[in-house]
Enzyme design. Sequence first.
Site, PDB file in Angstrom:
ATOM      1  N   ARG A   1       0.824  -1.215   0.000  1.00 30.54           N
ATOM      2  CA  ARG A   1       0.000   0.000   0.000  1.00 30.54           C
ATOM      3  C   ARG A   1       0.860   1.267   0.000  1.00 30.54           C
ATOM      4  O   ARG A   1       0.343   2.358  -0.077  1.00 30.54           O
ATOM      5  CB  ARG A   1      -0.819   0.070   1.294  1.00 30.54           C
ATOM      6  CG  ARG A   1      -2.135  -0.674   1.378  1.00 30.54           C
ATOM      7  CD  ARG A   1      -3.247  -0.135   0.559  1.00 30.54           C
ATOM      8  NE  ARG A   1      -4.517   0.011   1.229  1.00 30.54           N
ATOM      9  CZ  ARG A   1      -5.418  -0.931   1.418  1.00 30.54           C
ATOM     10  NH1 ARG A   1      -5.187  -2.161   1.041  1.00 30.54           N
ATOM     11  NH2 ARG A   1      -6.578  -0.641   1.988  1.00 30.54           N
TER      12      ARG A   1
ATOM     13  N   ARG B   1     -21.626  -0.574  -0.882  1.00 31.97           N
ATOM     14  CA  ARG B   1     -21.180  -1.959  -0.630  1.00 31.97           C
ATOM     15  C   ARG B   1     -21.801  -2.529   0.651  1.00 31.97           C
ATOM     16  O   ARG B   1     -21.794  -1.885   1.698  1.00 31.97           O
ATOM     17  CB  ARG B   1     -19.651  -1.975  -0.515  1.00 31.97           C
ATOM     18  CG  ARG B   1     -19.098  -3.364  -0.201  1.00 31.97           C
ATOM     19  CD  ARG B   1     -17.675  -3.514  -0.603  1.00 31.97           C
ATOM     20  NE  ARG B   1     -16.751  -2.707   0.177  1.00 31.97           N
ATOM     21  CZ  ARG B   1     -15.448  -2.642  -0.076  1.00 31.97           C
ATOM     22  NH1 ARG B   1     -14.928  -3.332  -1.077  1.00 31.97           N
ATOM     23  NH2 ARG B   1     -14.656  -1.899   0.663  1.00 31.97           N
TER      24      ARG B   1
ATOM     25  N   ARG C   1     -19.361  -2.484   6.144  1.00 35.22           N
ATOM     26  CA  ARG C   1     -18.076  -2.386   6.848  1.00 35.22           C
ATOM     27  C   ARG C   1     -17.996  -1.012   7.503  1.00 35.22           C
ATOM     28  O   ARG C   1     -18.373  -0.019   6.884  1.00 35.22           O
ATOM     29  CB  ARG C   1     -16.932  -2.534   5.845  1.00 35.22           C
ATOM     30  CG  ARG C   1     -16.550  -3.972   5.581  1.00 35.22           C
ATOM     31  CD  ARG C   1     -15.573  -4.118   4.461  1.00 35.22           C
ATOM     32  NE  ARG C   1     -14.462  -3.188   4.482  1.00 35.22           N
ATOM     33  CZ  ARG C   1     -13.425  -3.247   3.655  1.00 35.22           C
ATOM     34  NH1 ARG C   1     -13.378  -4.204   2.752  1.00 35.22           N
ATOM     35  NH2 ARG C   1     -12.458  -2.383   3.707  1.00 35.22           N
TER      36      ARG C   1
ATOM     37  N   ARG D   1      -9.969   7.252   3.172  1.00 36.85           N
ATOM     38  CA  ARG D   1      -9.320   6.104   2.529  1.00 36.85           C
ATOM     39  C   ARG D   1      -8.868   6.459   1.113  1.00 36.85           C
ATOM     40  O   ARG D   1      -7.795   6.044   0.679  1.00 36.85           O
ATOM     41  CB  ARG D   1     -10.267   4.898   2.505  1.00 36.85           C
ATOM     42  CG  ARG D   1     -10.498   4.323   3.901  1.00 36.85           C
ATOM     43  CD  ARG D   1     -11.603   3.297   3.906  1.00 36.85           C
ATOM     44  NE  ARG D   1     -11.289   2.109   3.141  1.00 36.85           N
ATOM     45  CZ  ARG D   1     -12.193   1.322   2.587  1.00 36.85           C
ATOM     46  NH1 ARG D   1     -13.476   1.601   2.683  1.00 36.85           N
ATOM     47  NH2 ARG D   1     -11.826   0.249   1.933  1.00 36.85           N
TER      48      ARG D   1
HETATM   49  P1  AMP Z   1      -8.952  -3.147   2.548  1.00 38.79           P
HETATM   50  O1  AMP Z   1      -9.937  -4.200   2.882  1.00 38.79           O
HETATM   51  O2  AMP Z   1      -7.821  -3.642   1.700  1.00 38.79           O
HETATM   52  O3  AMP Z   1      -9.600  -1.912   1.966  1.00 38.79           O
HETATM   53  O4  AMP Z   1      -8.262  -2.692   3.932  1.00 38.79           O
HETATM   54  C1  AMP Z   1      -9.038  -2.180   5.003  1.00 38.79           C
HETATM   55  C2  AMP Z   1      -8.128  -1.406   5.940  1.00 38.79           C
HETATM   56  O5  AMP Z   1      -7.116  -2.276   6.474  1.00 38.79           O
HETATM   57  C3  AMP Z   1      -7.355  -0.258   5.306  1.00 38.79           C
HETATM   58  O6  AMP Z   1      -8.116   0.946   5.223  1.00 38.79           O
HETATM   59  C4  AMP Z   1      -6.177  -0.133   6.272  1.00 38.79           C
HETATM   60  O7  AMP Z   1      -6.550   0.503   7.482  1.00 38.79           O
HETATM   61  C5  AMP Z   1      -5.875  -1.591   6.588  1.00 38.79           C
HETATM   62  N1  AMP Z   1      -4.919  -2.181   5.617  1.00 38.79           N
HETATM   63  C6  AMP Z   1      -5.174  -3.131   4.692  1.00 38.79           C
HETATM   64  N2  AMP Z   1      -4.067  -3.442   3.993  1.00 38.79           N
HETATM   65  C7  AMP Z   1      -3.092  -2.644   4.479  1.00 38.79           C
HETATM   66  C8  AMP Z   1      -1.720  -2.478   4.162  1.00 38.79           C
HETATM   67  N3  AMP Z   1      -1.126  -3.187   3.181  1.00 38.79           N
HETATM   68  N4  AMP Z   1      -1.011  -1.574   4.887  1.00 38.79           N
HETATM   69  C9  AMP Z   1      -1.570  -0.856   5.875  1.00 38.79           C
HETATM   70  N5  AMP Z   1      -2.876  -0.958   6.217  1.00 38.79           N
HETATM   71  C10 AMP Z   1      -3.629  -1.851   5.526  1.00 38.79           C
END
Ligand code: AMP
Length: 216
Positions: free
Chosen positions: A88, A127, A162, A173
Site C-alpha cells: 500500500r 457496498r 463495513r 481512505r
Molecule cells: P482493505 O480491505 O484492503 O480496503 O483494507 C481495510 C483497511 O485495512 C485499510 O483501510 C487499512 O486501514 C488496513 N490495511 C489493509 N491493507 C493494508 C496495508 N497493506 N497496509 C496498511 N494498512 C492496511
Amino acid sequence: MRIVLLGAPGSGKGTQSQLLVKTYGVPQISTGDLLREAVAAGTELGLRAKAAMDAGKLVDDDTVLGMIRERLGHADAAKGFILDGFPRNLAQADALGRMLHEIGRPLEAVVLLNLDLGILFKRLTGRRICQDCGQVFNVFTSPPDTALHLEKYGHLPRLIQRPDDQEEVIGKRLEVYDAQTKPLISYYTDAGLLRVVDADAGMDTVFKSIQQAVDS
Ligand code: AMP
C-alpha cells in the site's frame, strides 16, 4: 501465478481475486481480510490495528509486513499468490521485493484496476456484505436477489456495512490511496511489471482483461 492487484478501495480487487483463486488455484492474500480477522478475534495485533482501520488510515508497516511474511510461509503460497491490498506504500513495496527475492520467487505482474473516483465513491458507499456467507453486494448496482440467495446459500441475505465504508471514512481512505498507494504505479511501471486494466466494466469483462494482462 505471483501477482499484485493494485487499485483504490472499491476498485474490485476482492471480487477479482476470488475469481482468480477459482481459476488458477492459488491463494488470495488480502491484508485487509487478515486484519479484519485479527480484529474480530480480538488478538493483540487486531486491537492495535483497529483504530487506524476505523479511521481509514494505514496500519503500521511492521505489523502488516509481519503478517505477510508469515502468510507467504504457508504451504499453499508455494504455488503462487494473489496479493490484494498489499503493498500500500513504497516502503511495503520495497520490503516485499526483498522478501520475494530472498525466497527466489519474484513478482510476475502488478495489475492496476483503474477506475474513476466518482464511481469508486458510489461503489464503496453502496457496498454491503452478507454476514453469514461473505457475499458482497451493492445496494445501487447489484442488490441481492433474496430468493436466489436463499436457494444458493441456504439462508436469507443479512447485509452489513463495513465500518470503514461509511461516507466520512471513505474520503479519508481515498485520500490515503492518492498520497501513499498511487506512487506504486510509477514504481511498478519502472520495474516493467505494471499492467493496466479498465475496471469500469462488468465483473466478467474485467476478469477477462486481467487474464489477458497476466498471460501477456
Ligand atoms: P482493505 O480491505 O484492503 O480496503 O483494507 C481495510 C483497511 O485495512 C485499510 O483501510 C487499512 O486501514 C488496513 N490495511 C489493509 N491493507 C493494508 C496495508 N497493506 N497496509 C496498511 N494498512 C492496511
